[in-house]
Design a protein around this motif. Structure first.
Motif, short mmCIF file in Angstrom:
data_model
loop_
_atom_site.label_atom_id
_atom_site.label_comp_id
_atom_site.label_asym_id
_atom_site.label_seq_id
_atom_site.Cartn_x
_atom_site.Cartn_y
_atom_site.Cartn_z
N LEU A 87 0.84 -1.20 0.11
CA LEU A 87 0.08 -0.07 0.07
C LEU A 87 0.86 1.05 -0.03
N VAL A 88 0.46 2.30 -0.93
CA VAL A 88 1.16 3.16 -0.69
C VAL A 88 0.21 4.65 -0.77
N ILE A 89 0.40 5.55 0.08
CA ILE A 89 -0.38 6.65 -0.02
C ILE A 89 0.25 7.89 -0.48
N LEU A 90 -0.52 8.62 -1.42
CA LEU A 90 -0.09 9.74 -2.07
C LEU A 90 -0.84 11.15 -1.67
N ASP A 91 -0.17 12.27 -1.59
CA ASP A 91 -0.75 13.34 -1.36
C ASP A 91 -1.35 13.83 -2.83
N PRO A 136 4.56 3.49 3.30
CA PRO A 136 5.01 5.08 2.72
C PRO A 136 3.93 6.01 2.20
N LEU A 137 4.21 7.32 2.42
CA LEU A 137 3.42 8.37 2.02
C LEU A 137 4.55 9.19 1.34
N ILE A 138 3.83 9.58 0.01
CA ILE A 138 4.75 10.44 -0.95
C ILE A 138 4.06 11.97 -1.07
N ARG A 180 -4.74 2.41 -11.15
CA ARG A 180 -5.96 2.61 -10.41
C ARG A 180 -5.62 3.28 -9.09
N ILE A 181 -6.51 4.05 -8.55
CA ILE A 181 -6.45 4.58 -7.31
C ILE A 181 -7.70 4.01 -6.65
N ASP A 182 -7.46 3.10 -5.53
CA ASP A 182 -8.30 2.52 -4.67
C ASP A 182 -8.98 3.33 -3.83
N GLN A 235 0.25 -2.07 -11.74
CA GLN A 235 1.01 -2.82 -12.48
C GLN A 235 1.66 -3.92 -11.48
N ALA A 236 2.38 -3.16 -10.43
CA ALA A 236 3.27 -4.21 -9.37
C ALA A 236 2.64 -4.64 -8.51
N GLY A 237 1.40 -4.63 -8.52
CA GLY A 237 0.54 -5.09 -7.27
C GLY A 237 0.12 -4.07 -6.13
N TRP A 238 0.58 -2.93 -6.24
CA TRP A 238 0.43 -1.91 -5.11
C TRP A 238 -0.99 -1.43 -5.04
#
Length: 181
Positions: A3-7, A122-124, A82-84, A41-44
């Motif tokens: 899982l990754v979180i994006l601003d 991670p949060l970017i 995709r954004i979940d 595509q990398a499964g995140w």
């Protein structure tokens, strides 16, 4: 599950001093859509956590925000990504809520929804408050130099262990495992 979180503003799309108030003003940063596609595509799982005080300031409506997010989802989908989920804080700094970054409320809600451990999550982001929100729960802060990122870096005071990248594409490449350094 990864899982990754994006601003949003300054990370995925260009930020504006007068706020992004409409779909026409929502313009993706070069290679940001491709970065989200690479995560997918990398499964995140990709989740956006964004402060939207423009709502609290009555600069735009929830309908306008939804239209911006529909555009974001459509363009990300066209790029193969995709954004979940998208979580947003509509409050201003004066509201003293627990969801407005640097408070960790949105991060905790995301972790709960996705049954994820915040340790190392991670949060970017491009602002100090993004980095502080994830650091507060033991996550991994990643700063991008797009948006307010250069100013954030120059100001210093980053949470310990913050990683710095030129843009979302480079940060995604690192997290996915394509980094060579």
């Amino acid at each position: 599950m990864k899982l990754v979180i994006l601003d949003r503003d300054g990370v995925i799309n260009h930020d504006r001093d007068d706020f992004v108030k409409s779909p026409a003003e929502w313009v993706p940063i070069d290679k940001s859509l491709e970065a989200i596609s690479n995560f997918t595509q990398a499964g995140w799982r990709v989740v956006v956590a964004t402060n939207q005080s423009g709502l609290g300031r009555k600069l735009y409506t929830v309908q306008a925000l939804n239209a911006m997010h529909e555009k974001m989802h459509r363009l990300v989908g066209q790029a193969g990504g995709r954004i979940d989920a998208v979580l947003f804080c509509p409050h201003t700094a004066n509201d003293n809520c627990d969801c407005r970054k640097p408070m960790p409320g949105m991060i905790q809600e995301i972790a709960q929804r996705f049954n994820a451990d915040t340790n190392g999550l991670p949060l970017i982001g491009d602002s100090l408050r993004d980095l502080q929100a994830i650091a507060a729960v033991g996550g991994q802060p990643l700063l991008v130099k797009t948006g307010k990122g250069e100013k954030t870096l120059a100001a210093g005071g980053l949470p310990e262990g913050t990683l710095v990248f030129d843009n979302l594409f480079d940060a995604a490449d690192y997290l996915i495992g394509g980094a060579t350094d």
